[in-house]
Scaffold this active site. Structure first.
Site, mmCIF file in Angstrom:
data_model
loop_
_atom_site.group_PDB
_atom_site.id
_atom_site.type_symbol
_atom_site.label_atom_id
_atom_site.label_comp_id
_atom_site.label_asym_id
_atom_site.label_seq_id
_atom_site.Cartn_x
_atom_site.Cartn_y
_atom_site.Cartn_z
ATOM 1 N N GLY A 219 0.802 -1.212 0.000
ATOM 2 C CA GLY A 219 0.000 0.000 0.000
ATOM 3 C C GLY A 219 0.834 1.259 0.000
ATOM 4 N N ARG B 83 9.875 -3.065 -10.811
ATOM 5 C CA ARG B 83 10.093 -2.543 -12.165
ATOM 6 C C ARG B 83 11.027 -3.448 -12.959
ATOM 7 N NH1 ARG B 83 10.969 3.475 -9.636
ATOM 8 N NH2 ARG B 83 8.768 4.122 -9.653
ATOM 9 N N ARG C 171 -4.306 -17.392 -42.506
ATOM 10 C CA ARG C 171 -5.374 -16.551 -43.047
ATOM 11 C C ARG C 171 -5.097 -16.219 -44.503
ATOM 12 N NH1 ARG C 171 -9.628 -14.018 -44.456
ATOM 13 N NH2 ARG C 171 -10.395 -12.175 -43.316
ATOM 14 N N GLU D 99 3.864 1.274 -11.383
ATOM 15 C CA GLU D 99 5.294 1.241 -11.020
ATOM 16 C C GLU D 99 6.066 2.360 -11.715
ATOM 17 O OE1 GLU D 99 5.265 -0.613 -8.752
ATOM 18 O OE2 GLU D 99 4.241 -2.493 -9.140
ATOM 19 N N THR E 189 4.864 5.954 -14.183
ATOM 20 C CA THR E 189 4.367 6.206 -15.534
ATOM 21 C C THR E 189 5.536 6.399 -16.497
ATOM 22 O OG1 THR E 189 4.317 8.609 -15.249
ATOM 23 C CG2 THR E 189 2.344 7.380 -14.552
#
Length: 391
Positions: A132, A250, A275, A370, A372
């Site tokens: 937290g 990180r 495809r 973790e 920006t």
């Protein structure tokens, strides 16, 4: 040839690390991949069951030593994160929060009593942890946190809220960071080991997410939570405590995000071969090949950077700005690869039949948590210019 093998990155790993990687890949493919699309769609994930199984596999706190932890190399941990996130970012988040945030905080900053009580059970997946730090109004600026711990005799009493907490609603223990200085000085920040059955603690789950749906995300509410003095992490003072933990997490993302990218790319290559468009395989068209080539290049470059950071971490010399280079690159390029793959799959790419859109949605969160991308850009720029631009 697989897109991640053009430059033989496997030759950079020890045989033991590759053996562990292959074991994690096989386990995750057999145990979690078959159900992950449904878990994502329903917004549910069997965290407790998964934690016990991952504990049995030995990946919870695997890079820590003692107390039932494997003591693996940083490189092995990175490869495990890669294979976990190749299935789903939520799966890697479970392992990352457990081992690199909650367990690492106790292992690095805790008392011997705290370590002996919690770490063996957490390594086995019998106890789940959460971390937290982030608050509703304070994400990139954790020093502004409003969660406050006041002394009351020999006890501490915590009040406040934490937000976007992985594992929060199912955790047995929460590592909670709180301000103890009435003046709000960053040096007053302390970490607390909070059993989640403590009176005044609650963790309502956050619903209606459009990303990381196969993961439990919660708010932590601390209302007059009373703790003994022994609940404090004795080795942590100031922001250095939580930020050191974040750097551990990180590092796992540096490898993990590339796992999501690899899964998208391998899926798309298979699809393009099968495809048919205008009478021949989609893979035979120049525009498709150009996209696949560019995405393969970025995946390989990302792997080389991750490997170098793993070498530095195993050598004990990894710096925060170097982790920022890896986290910024891996998450940003993985998201671009997922988006590029979606264009090749066309309309099929938005369905749950293929993992690409799920990975792309997850990576939108991985790009942000973790630290920006903007914060990591500033961390890198501070290192090369000598000027901090955070404030």
């Amino acid at each position: 040839m697989a897109p991640a093998s053009l430059i033989d990155t496997d030759s950079k790993f020890d045989p033991d690390d590759l053996e562990l990687r292959d074991a994690v890949r096989s386990f995750c493919d057999n145990r979690f991949r078959p159900g992950v699309s449904e878990w994502y769609e329903t917004g549910e994930f069997p965290v407790r069951e998964a934690a016990r199984e991952l504990g049995g596999l030995g990946v919870l706190g695997m890079h820590l030593t003692g107390y039932g932890c494997a003591g693996s190399s940083a490189m092995a941990y990175g490869l495990a994160c890669l294979e976990l996130e190749a299935v789903d970012s939520g799966l890697r988040s479970l392992v990352s929060v457990q081992g690199s945030l909650a367990m690492f905080a106790i292992w690095k900053w805790g008392s011997e009593e705290q370590k002996a009580h919690w770490l063996p059970r957490m390594a086995r997946g019998e106890a789940i942890g959460c971390f937290g730090l982030t608050e509703p109004d304070f994400g990139s600026n954790p020093g502004g946190m409003r969660t406050f711990a006041r002394r009351d005799g020999d006890d501490w009493v915590l009040n406040g809220n934490k937000m976007w907490i992985t594992n929060g609603s199912v955790a047995d223990v929460a590592i909670v960071w709180a301000q103890t200085s009435p003046q709000g000085d960053a040096s007053g920040i302390r970490g607390f080991v909070v059993p989640t059955d403590t009176a005044g603690f609650s963790a309502p789950q956050i619903k209606h997410k459009l990303s990381l749906r196969a993961s439990v995300t919660s708010e932590l509410v601390l209302d007059e939570v009373r703790l003994p003095a022994a609940a404090v992490l004795p080795g942590a003072a100031g922001l250095r405590g939580p930020l050191t933990c974040l750097n551990e997490a990180r590092f796992g993302i540096v490898f993990g995000a590339l796992g999501a990218a690899r899964d998208c790319l391998e899926t798309t290559i298979r699809y393009s071969r099968e495809r048919e468009v205008f009478g021949r395989p989609l893979a035979g068209y120049q525009l498709t090949q150009a996209k696949l080539a560019d995405m393969t290049l970025e995946l390989e470059k990302g792997m080389l950077l991750a490997i170098r950071l793993g070498e530095l971490k195993d050598g004990g010399g990894l710096k925060p700005e170097q982790i920022s280079l890896g986290k910024l690159n891996s998450t940003r390029e993985a998201l671009e690869i997922a988006r590029g793959c979606r264009t090749i799959l066309g309309a099929a790419g938005i369905t749950g039949e293929f993992p690409v859109m799920r990975h792309a949605n997850n990576l939108e969160s991985v790009l942000t948590y973790e630290g920006t991308s903007e914060i990591h850009q500033l961390s890198i720029a501070r290192a090369i210019t000598g000027h901090a631009a955070f404030n």
